[in-house]
Motif scaffolding. Sequence first.
Motif, PDB file in Angstrom:
ATOM      1  N   LEU A   1       0.830  -1.203   0.000  1.00 49.70           N
ATOM      2  CA  LEU A   1       0.000   0.000   0.000  1.00 49.70           C
ATOM      3  C   LEU A   1       0.865   1.254   0.000  1.00 49.70           C
ATOM      4  O   LEU A   1       0.743   2.116  -0.874  1.00 49.70           O
ATOM      5  N   THR A   2       1.743   1.357   0.988  1.00 49.12           N
ATOM      6  CA  THR A   2       2.644   2.503   1.094  1.00 49.12           C
ATOM      7  C   THR A   2       4.034   2.012   1.470  1.00 49.12           C
ATOM      8  O   THR A   2       4.186   1.005   2.164  1.00 49.12           O
ATOM      9  N   GLY A   3       5.050   2.750   1.026  1.00 49.07           N
ATOM     10  CA  GLY A   3       6.430   2.383   1.297  1.00 49.07           C
ATOM     11  C   GLY A   3       7.027   1.593   0.148  1.00 49.07           C
ATOM     12  O   GLY A   3       6.332   1.198  -0.797  1.00 49.07           O
ATOM     13  N   ARG A   4       8.341   1.357   0.242  1.00 45.94           N
ATOM     14  CA  ARG A   4       9.062   0.649  -0.819  1.00 45.94           C
ATOM     15  C   ARG A   4       9.936  -0.438  -0.224  1.00 45.94           C
ATOM     16  O   ARG A   4      10.379  -0.349   0.920  1.00 45.94           O
ATOM     17  N   VAL A   5      10.159  -1.463  -1.031  1.00 42.11           N
ATOM     18  CA  VAL A   5      10.933  -2.628  -0.579  1.00 42.11           C
ATOM     19  C   VAL A   5      12.040  -2.918  -1.573  1.00 42.11           C
ATOM     20  O   VAL A   5      11.997  -2.466  -2.727  1.00 42.11           O
ATOM     21  N   LYS A   6      13.020  -3.685  -1.128  1.00 46.58           N
ATOM     22  CA  LYS A   6      14.032  -4.201  -2.048  1.00 46.58           C
ATOM     23  C   LYS A   6      13.899  -5.711  -2.109  1.00 46.58           C
ATOM     24  O   LYS A   6      13.608  -6.382  -1.106  1.00 46.58           O
ATOM     25  N   VAL A   7      14.094  -6.239  -3.301  1.00 52.03           N
ATOM     26  CA  VAL A   7      14.081  -7.681  -3.543  1.00 52.03           C
ATOM     27  C   VAL A   7      15.531  -8.070  -3.811  1.00 52.03           C
ATOM     28  O   VAL A   7      16.170  -7.496  -4.704  1.00 52.03           O
ATOM     29  N   PHE A   8      16.050  -9.051  -3.078  1.00 54.25           N
ATOM     30  CA  PHE A   8      17.468  -9.362  -3.202  1.00 54.25           C
ATOM     31  C   PHE A   8      17.736 -10.838  -2.964  1.00 54.25           C
ATOM     32  O   PHE A   8      16.898 -11.586  -2.433  1.00 54.25           O
ATOM     33  N   SER A   9      18.927 -11.251  -3.365  1.00 55.36           N
ATOM     34  CA  SER A   9      19.385 -12.621  -3.156  1.00 55.36           C
ATOM     35  C   SER A   9      20.784 -12.566  -2.555  1.00 55.36           C
ATOM     36  O   SER A   9      21.529 -11.604  -2.796  1.00 55.36           O
ATOM     37  N   LEU A  10      21.137 -13.565  -1.777  1.00 53.24           N
ATOM     38  CA  LEU A  10      22.452 -13.625  -1.162  1.00 53.24           C
ATOM     39  C   LEU A  10      23.340 -14.622  -1.896  1.00 53.24           C
ATOM     40  O   LEU A  10      22.884 -15.689  -2.290  1.00 53.24           O
ATOM     41  N   THR A  11      24.581 -14.258  -2.101  1.00 59.53           N
ATOM     42  CA  THR A  11      25.547 -15.153  -2.726  1.00 59.53           C
ATOM     43  C   THR A  11      26.079 -16.142  -1.695  1.00 59.53           C
ATOM     44  O   THR A  11      25.865 -15.992  -0.487  1.00 59.53           O
ATOM     45  N   GLU A  12      26.788 -17.157  -2.163  1.00 54.50           N
ATOM     46  CA  GLU A  12      27.378 -18.146  -1.251  1.00 54.50           C
ATOM     47  C   GLU A  12      28.396 -17.510  -0.315  1.00 54.50           C
ATOM     48  O   GLU A  12      28.641 -18.006   0.788  1.00 54.50           O
ATOM     49  N   GLN A  13      28.994 -16.400  -0.757  1.00 52.59           N
ATOM     50  CA  GLN A  13      29.985 -15.700   0.066  1.00 52.59           C
ATOM     51  C   GLN A  13      29.333 -14.711   1.033  1.00 52.59           C
ATOM     52  O   GLN A  13      30.022 -14.024   1.782  1.00 52.59           O
ATOM     53  N   GLY A  14      28.005 -14.619   1.015  1.00 49.47           N
ATOM     54  CA  GLY A  14      27.312 -13.721   1.929  1.00 49.47           C
ATOM     55  C   GLY A  14      27.066 -12.336   1.362  1.00 49.47           C
ATOM     56  O   GLY A  14      26.524 -11.466   2.063  1.00 49.47           O
ATOM     57  N   GLY A  15      27.460 -12.108   0.117  1.00 56.34           N
ATOM     58  CA  GLY A  15      27.190 -10.820  -0.511  1.00 56.34           C
ATOM     59  C   GLY A  15      25.739 -10.721  -0.949  1.00 56.34           C
ATOM     60  O   GLY A  15      25.019 -11.712  -1.052  1.00 56.34           O
ATOM     61  N   GLU A  16      25.318  -9.509  -1.214  1.00 56.18           N
ATOM     62  CA  GLU A  16      23.928  -9.248  -1.597  1.00 56.18           C
ATOM     63  C   GLU A  16      23.847  -8.839  -3.058  1.00 56.18           C
ATOM     64  O   GLU A  16      24.627  -8.016  -3.527  1.00 56.18           O
TER      65      GLU A  16
END
Length: 225
Positions: free
Chosen positions: A52-67
């Motif tokens: 409804l309001t606000g924004r989000v990020k969609v993300f995945s994590l790598t095997e090394q812990g990076g985003e």
Amino acid sequence: MVHEPGLLTRTDPLLAESDRADLLAIGRRRRWPAGATLFSEGDRSTTVVLVLTGRVKVFSLTEQGGEVLLAIRGPGALLGEMSALDGAPRSASVSALEPLEAYVIGVAAFLDFLGSHPDAAVRIIRMIVSRLRDADRKRVEFGTYDALGRVALRLAELADRFGADADHGVRITLPLSQDELAAWTGSSRESVTKALRTLRRQGIIETSRRSVSVLDLDRLRDRAK
């Protein structure tokens, strides 16, 4: 500004008014603070979310812990629909970039809605296809653009989707850090810092803490070519 059509938005809505009303009727409102996790990658799918309001990020994590940042979604966005449709675990994580209010709908109720609202089902499928095409386009960009070009592309996209008219150009108020911008562009933080410095020096943007003002959107788009 150009904004994504959303399921719940009153301007350029994806669903018909009656379908939106029926969809909201089977959901419940919920709020999340900034930084809260809505979904975690690998979790079993039990709900879909309508922002409804606000924004989000969609993300995945790598095997090394990076985003790896995959997308930014705002009001009217549907989240978690792919896992609801195929029954597979969540393919990505979702967290709130700012305080968020949304409708939460159980998977079974969502699937029943699609079965009883064929026009809405077709429109949602088209939305999913559009997102997949956008993801394909971004993969091509990673192989053909340098870091400056990718940063310029993402800033132009943010200005189009989330920008607000200001005295001098377009202000992007999305609380996105340089680390998150780096994760979205497939670049290092140092490359993003250098790209922003170049765009500032050329008079295309101005930056402040968690805010970017695009002074010349046409030149920004040209710089992304």
